[in-house]
Design a protein around this motif. Structure first.
Motif, mmCIF file in Angstrom:
data_model
loop_
_atom_site.group_PDB
_atom_site.id
_atom_site.type_symbol
_atom_site.label_atom_id
_atom_site.label_comp_id
_atom_site.label_asym_id
_atom_site.label_seq_id
_atom_site.Cartn_x
_atom_site.Cartn_y
_atom_site.Cartn_z
ATOM 1 N N GLY A 11 0.399 -1.209 0.261
ATOM 2 C CA GLY A 11 -0.120 0.121 -0.004
ATOM 3 C C GLY A 11 1.029 0.735 -0.068
ATOM 4 O O GLY A 11 2.013 1.789 0.113
ATOM 5 N N CYS A 12 0.275 2.637 -0.244
ATOM 6 C CA CYS A 12 0.879 3.511 0.395
ATOM 7 C C CYS A 12 0.004 5.183 1.388
ATOM 8 O O CYS A 12 -1.196 4.360 1.287
ATOM 9 C CB CYS A 12 1.502 3.938 -1.442
ATOM 10 N N GLY A 13 -0.137 5.974 0.457
ATOM 11 C CA GLY A 13 -0.943 6.639 1.212
ATOM 12 C C GLY A 13 -2.416 6.286 1.028
ATOM 13 O O GLY A 13 -3.094 6.629 1.555
ATOM 14 N N THR A 14 -2.458 6.823 -0.499
ATOM 15 C CA THR A 14 -4.014 6.166 -1.332
ATOM 16 C C THR A 14 -4.029 4.867 -1.673
ATOM 17 O O THR A 14 -5.175 4.824 -1.807
ATOM 18 C CB THR A 14 -4.243 7.839 -2.201
ATOM 19 N N GLY A 15 -3.647 4.650 -1.286
ATOM 20 C CA GLY A 15 -2.872 2.678 -2.386
ATOM 21 C C GLY A 15 -3.355 2.460 -3.392
ATOM 22 O O GLY A 15 -2.441 1.471 -4.432
ATOM 23 N N MET A 16 -3.528 4.181 -4.379
ATOM 24 C CA MET A 16 -3.875 3.580 -5.511
ATOM 25 C C MET A 16 -2.054 3.444 -6.303
ATOM 26 O O MET A 16 -1.914 3.197 -7.825
ATOM 27 C CB MET A 16 -4.097 5.297 -5.891
ATOM 28 N N GLY A 17 -0.707 4.701 -5.909
ATOM 29 C CA GLY A 17 0.153 4.939 -6.087
ATOM 30 C C GLY A 17 0.791 3.057 -6.566
ATOM 31 O O GLY A 17 1.617 2.587 -7.150
ATOM 32 N N ALA A 18 0.953 3.077 -5.602
ATOM 33 C CA ALA A 18 1.564 0.982 -5.320
ATOM 34 C C ALA A 18 0.316 0.349 -6.030
ATOM 35 O O ALA A 18 1.202 -1.396 -6.572
ATOM 36 C CB ALA A 18 1.178 0.387 -3.675
ATOM 37 N N MET A 19 -1.003 0.470 -6.267
ATOM 38 C CA MET A 19 -1.777 -0.514 -6.921
ATOM 39 C C MET A 19 -1.302 -0.774 -8.431
ATOM 40 O O MET A 19 -1.171 -1.565 -8.940
ATOM 41 C CB MET A 19 -2.520 -0.087 -6.522
ATOM 42 N N LEU A 20 -0.984 0.208 -8.925
ATOM 43 C CA LEU A 20 -1.427 0.929 -10.507
ATOM 44 C C LEU A 20 1.015 0.271 -10.511
ATOM 45 O O LEU A 20 1.301 -1.220 -11.715
ATOM 46 C CB LEU A 20 -0.617 2.572 -10.166
ATOM 47 N N ALA A 21 1.886 0.562 -9.436
ATOM 48 C CA ALA A 21 3.102 0.064 -9.480
ATOM 49 C C ALA A 21 3.295 -1.564 -9.674
ATOM 50 O O ALA A 21 3.897 -2.180 -10.549
ATOM 51 C CB ALA A 21 3.777 0.705 -8.066
ATOM 52 N N LEU A 22 2.356 -1.960 -9.002
ATOM 53 C CA LEU A 22 2.406 -3.959 -8.684
ATOM 54 C C LEU A 22 1.651 -4.185 -10.186
ATOM 55 O O LEU A 22 2.936 -5.365 -10.919
ATOM 56 C CB LEU A 22 1.341 -4.103 -7.614
ATOM 57 N N ASN A 23 1.161 -3.383 -10.314
ATOM 58 C CA ASN A 23 -0.162 -4.184 -11.459
ATOM 59 C C ASN A 23 1.016 -3.806 -12.666
ATOM 60 O O ASN A 23 0.441 -4.793 -14.114
ATOM 61 C CB ASN A 23 -0.867 -3.532 -12.156
ATOM 62 N N SER A 24 1.925 -3.325 -12.984
ATOM 63 C CA SER A 24 3.304 -3.022 -13.889
ATOM 64 C C SER A 24 3.757 -3.915 -14.683
ATOM 65 O O SER A 24 4.303 -4.338 -15.323
ATOM 66 C CB SER A 24 3.808 -1.408 -14.008
ATOM 67 N N PHE A 25 3.928 -5.101 -13.212
ATOM 68 C CA PHE A 25 4.890 -6.501 -13.112
ATOM 69 C C PHE A 25 4.038 -7.313 -13.586
ATOM 70 O O PHE A 25 2.899 -7.709 -13.808
ATOM 71 C CB PHE A 25 5.710 -6.461 -11.986
ATOM 72 N N PRO A 26 4.414 -8.615 -14.836
ATOM 73 C CA PRO A 26 4.616 -9.941 -14.866
ATOM 74 C C PRO A 26 3.636 -10.547 -13.869
ATOM 75 O O PRO A 26 4.436 -10.423 -13.203
ATOM 76 C CB PRO A 26 4.954 -10.725 -15.923
ATOM 77 N N ASN A 27 2.607 -11.196 -14.081
ATOM 78 C CA ASN A 27 2.271 -12.281 -12.854
ATOM 79 C C ASN A 27 1.394 -11.856 -11.479
ATOM 80 O O ASN A 27 1.625 -12.169 -11.004
ATOM 81 C CB ASN A 27 2.748 -13.395 -13.212
ATOM 82 N N VAL A 28 0.830 -10.364 -11.328
ATOM 83 C CA VAL A 28 1.008 -9.582 -11.084
ATOM 84 C C VAL A 28 -0.709 -9.224 -10.915
ATOM 85 O O VAL A 28 -0.666 -8.446 -11.508
ATOM 86 C CB VAL A 28 1.509 -8.143 -9.923
ATOM 87 N N SER A 29 -1.213 -9.316 -9.765
ATOM 88 C CA SER A 29 -2.931 -8.853 -10.209
ATOM 89 C C SER A 29 -3.207 -8.355 -8.469
ATOM 90 O O SER A 29 -3.636 -8.944 -7.575
ATOM 91 C CB SER A 29 -3.864 -10.245 -10.589
ATOM 92 N N CYS A 30 -3.328 -7.016 -8.502
ATOM 93 C CA CYS A 30 -3.254 -6.347 -7.460
ATOM 94 C C CYS A 30 -4.780 -5.980 -7.806
ATOM 95 O O CYS A 30 -4.376 -4.726 -8.578
ATOM 96 C CB CYS A 30 -1.989 -5.282 -7.406
ATOM 97 N N GLY A 31 -5.650 -5.865 -6.059
ATOM 98 C CA GLY A 31 -6.416 -4.774 -6.309
ATOM 99 C C GLY A 31 -6.800 -4.402 -5.613
ATOM 100 O O GLY A 31 -5.987 -4.142 -4.293
ATOM 101 N N LEU A 32 -7.093 -2.293 -4.975
ATOM 102 C CA LEU A 32 -7.106 -1.392 -4.659
ATOM 103 C C LEU A 32 -8.035 -2.299 -3.324
ATOM 104 O O LEU A 32 -9.497 -2.118 -3.665
ATOM 105 C CB LEU A 32 -7.508 -0.368 -4.737
ATOM 106 N N ILE A 33 -7.946 -1.594 -2.048
ATOM 107 C CA ILE A 33 -8.860 -2.417 -0.679
ATOM 108 C C ILE A 33 -9.146 -1.238 0.480
ATOM 109 O O ILE A 33 -7.934 -1.286 0.773
ATOM 110 C CB ILE A 33 -8.492 -3.683 -0.140
ATOM 111 N N ILE A 34 -10.195 -1.270 0.244
ATOM 112 C CA ILE A 34 -10.517 0.119 1.018
ATOM 113 C C ILE A 34 -11.245 -0.575 2.824
ATOM 114 O O ILE A 34 -10.939 -0.009 3.460
ATOM 115 C CB ILE A 34 -11.190 1.191 0.746
ATOM 116 N N ASP A 35 -12.035 -1.597 2.037
ATOM 117 C CA ASP A 35 -12.884 -1.561 3.522
ATOM 118 C C ASP A 35 -13.003 -3.544 3.079
ATOM 119 O O ASP A 35 -12.431 -4.293 1.887
ATOM 120 C CB ASP A 35 -14.424 -1.457 3.483
ATOM 121 N N PRO A 36 -13.580 -4.092 3.890
ATOM 122 C CA PRO A 36 -13.597 -5.859 4.168
ATOM 123 C C PRO A 36 -14.643 -5.744 2.693
ATOM 124 O O PRO A 36 -14.154 -7.162 2.214
ATOM 125 C CB PRO A 36 -14.512 -6.425 5.436
ATOM 126 N N THR A 37 -15.635 -5.828 2.299
ATOM 127 C CA THR A 37 -16.199 -5.598 1.306
ATOM 128 C C THR A 37 -15.420 -6.262 0.054
ATOM 129 O O THR A 37 -15.533 -6.747 -0.966
ATOM 130 C CB THR A 37 -18.041 -4.783 1.120
#
Length: 211
Positions: free
Chosen positions: A70-96
């Motif tokens: 994660g990071c401050g908003t979670g968005m930057g880290a999500m984008l960074a992770l999804n730029s790499f092969p075989n990585v599927s990253c979601g932005l998670i804010i709450d249990p739902t």
């Protein structure tokens, strides 16, 4: 499941609370947690872009089955992770979000917003997120009657990423060497990576960079 926790520099002070909450929630479920930092007060800084690179190395080498970052908003880290092969990253804010990501997308990484909305009872929200994400069988679909097309779409996306992404070993060979070295030349990475990684090609290349 082996879960890797990776924090970035602006949120390093929260490493202990996130690690303890993750560990206390998922270990009773049969999972293990490795803490790659960065740690509060650690000299060697990690940016969210470096966290993406670390996640790519860990997931592609078999050193981890799942990455929590994660990071401050979670968005930057999500984008960074999804730029790499075989990585599927979601932005998670709450249990739902956690439940739906696990059931519909069945990814292998999540990014959390550690500054936005991280206030009173934040550890309670984290515990429920981790519980919903790591309890029971994943990828069953929601609603259940949509399970078949959801699974089909996941496979289509995986195949698309095989075309749009180069193999992780090629990424490591072509990425800026100093950037790579700064990312992996850390005690926590070296201790945990070499104890858990399974891909000989990636292991050998990482050794060559560190040496």
């Amino acid at each position: 499941m082996k879960i890797a926790l990776i924090m970035e520099n602006s949120q390093a002070a929260k490493n202990e609370i996130v690690y303890n909450t993750l560990k206390n929630t998922v270990e009773p479920l049969g999972h293990t947690v490795d803490n790659y930092g960065m740690f509060n007060g650690e000299d060697k800084s990690l940016t969210y872009v470096q966290n993406g690179l670390l996640a790519g190395i860990l997931l592609n080498s078999g050193a981890a089955d799942f990455v929590v970052t994660g990071c401050g908003t979670g968005m930057g880290a999500m984008l960074a992770l999804n730029s790499f092969p075989n990585v599927s990253c979601g932005l998670i804010i709450d249990p739902t979000d956690a439940f739906l990501f696990g059931q519909i997308n069945d990814g292998n990484a999540i990014s959390l917003p550690y500054a936005k909305g991280f206030g009173w009872a934040a550890e309670v929200n984290l515990a429920y997120i981790f519980e919903k994400l790591f309890t029971g069988e994943r990828g069953l679909g929601y609603p259940r009657e949509r399970a078949v097309p959801m699974k089909a779409n996941r496979e289509i996306l995986k195949n698309v990423k095989k075309i749009t992404h180069t193999p992780m070993i090629d990424v490591l060979k072509n990425i800026d060497r100093e950037f790579l070295l700064q990312t992996i030349d850390r005690p926590s990475f070296k201790e945990l990576f070499f104890a858990n990684a399974k891909c000989p090609e990636i292991i050998d290349f990482v050794k060559s960079v560190l040496n």
